[in-house]
Design a protein around this motif. Structure first.
Motif, short mmCIF file in Angstrom:
data_model
loop_
_atom_site.label_atom_id
_atom_site.label_comp_id
_atom_site.label_asym_id
_atom_site.label_seq_id
_atom_site.Cartn_x
_atom_site.Cartn_y
_atom_site.Cartn_z
N LEU A 284 0.83 -1.21 0.00
CA LEU A 284 0.00 0.00 0.00
C LEU A 284 0.86 1.25 0.00
O LEU A 284 0.62 2.19 -0.77
N TRP A 285 1.87 1.30 0.86
CA TRP A 285 2.70 2.50 0.98
C TRP A 285 3.67 2.63 -0.19
O TRP A 285 4.03 3.74 -0.57
N VAL A 286 4.05 1.51 -0.77
CA VAL A 286 4.86 1.58 -2.00
C VAL A 286 4.03 2.23 -3.10
O VAL A 286 4.49 3.13 -3.80
N LEU A 287 2.78 1.77 -3.24
CA LEU A 287 1.91 2.34 -4.27
C LEU A 287 1.67 3.83 -4.03
O LEU A 287 1.84 4.65 -4.92
N ARG A 288 1.26 4.17 -2.82
CA ARG A 288 0.87 5.55 -2.52
C ARG A 288 2.05 6.51 -2.40
O ARG A 288 2.04 7.59 -2.97
N ASP A 289 3.07 6.12 -1.63
CA ASP A 289 4.17 7.05 -1.33
C ASP A 289 5.30 7.01 -2.35
O ASP A 289 5.82 8.05 -2.73
N HIS A 290 5.66 5.83 -2.80
CA HIS A 290 6.79 5.72 -3.73
C HIS A 290 6.37 5.95 -5.18
O HIS A 290 7.11 6.55 -5.95
N LEU A 291 5.19 5.42 -5.55
CA LEU A 291 4.76 5.50 -6.94
C LEU A 291 3.66 6.55 -7.18
O LEU A 291 3.24 6.75 -8.31
N LYS A 292 3.20 7.19 -6.12
CA LYS A 292 2.18 8.26 -6.20
C LYS A 292 0.89 7.80 -6.85
O LYS A 292 0.20 8.56 -7.52
N MET A 293 0.53 6.54 -6.59
CA MET A 293 -0.73 5.97 -7.08
C MET A 293 -1.70 5.95 -5.90
O MET A 293 -1.68 5.04 -5.10
#
Length: 151
Positions: A23-32
């Motif tokens: 979840l945090w990779v998607l939201r924070d790292h990839l801005k999805m």
């Protein structure tokens, strides 16, 4: 730790701390930001994505356990079933506050991909892990049945 993922059909290499939830990779790292944080303990379904075709709670799934996985998010869910679900969601006026809707749609899309003609019991079972504060469960079931009739 660098991990190779395919997200919505695009290869990505993500370098995040070991154990970082997807979840945090998607939201924070990839801005999805379409995938939502709800509870953080896989109880509400707001963070649902498809991993190798299966609906999965991204809030508790460590990204580094997914090297080589194919991930589909609300931004990339596509196909006849997904289109029919989106249309049925609008026609049946399912969203109220809307916060849970990306997870609801991801679970519904996985259901129709596996079972194009679900019964009420099938729908209830597939959607049981998705909570809706606004209690639109009857509208969700109706929308899934409508979508199934169009697929």
């Amino acid at each position: 730790m660098a991990v190779r993922l395919t997200i919505n059909g695009e290869p990505k290499t993500v370098d995040a701390a070991p154990g970082t939830p997807l979840l945090w990779v998607l939201r924070d790292h990839l801005k999805m930001t379409g995938t939502k944080f709800g509870c953080g303990v896989a109880q509400c379904g707001a963070c649902t994505v498809h991993i190798d075709g299966s609906p999965t709670r991204s809030c508790i799934t460590p990204h580094d356990s997914l090297d080589g996985a194919e991930i589909k998010t609300i931004e990339g869910v596509d196909g006849r079933a997904a289109d029919a679900i989106r249309e049925a969601w609008i026609e049946n006026q399912v969203p109220q506050c809307g916060y849970c809707q990306s997870g609801q749609i991801m679970s519904a899309a996985a259901l129709l991909a596996e079972n194009p003609s679900p019964s009420d019991a099938d729908i209830d079972s597939a959607m049981s892990g998705n909570l809706c504060r606004c209690a639109t469960y009857m509208s969700i079931r109706r929308a899934i049945k409508d979508a199934a009739s169009k697929v």
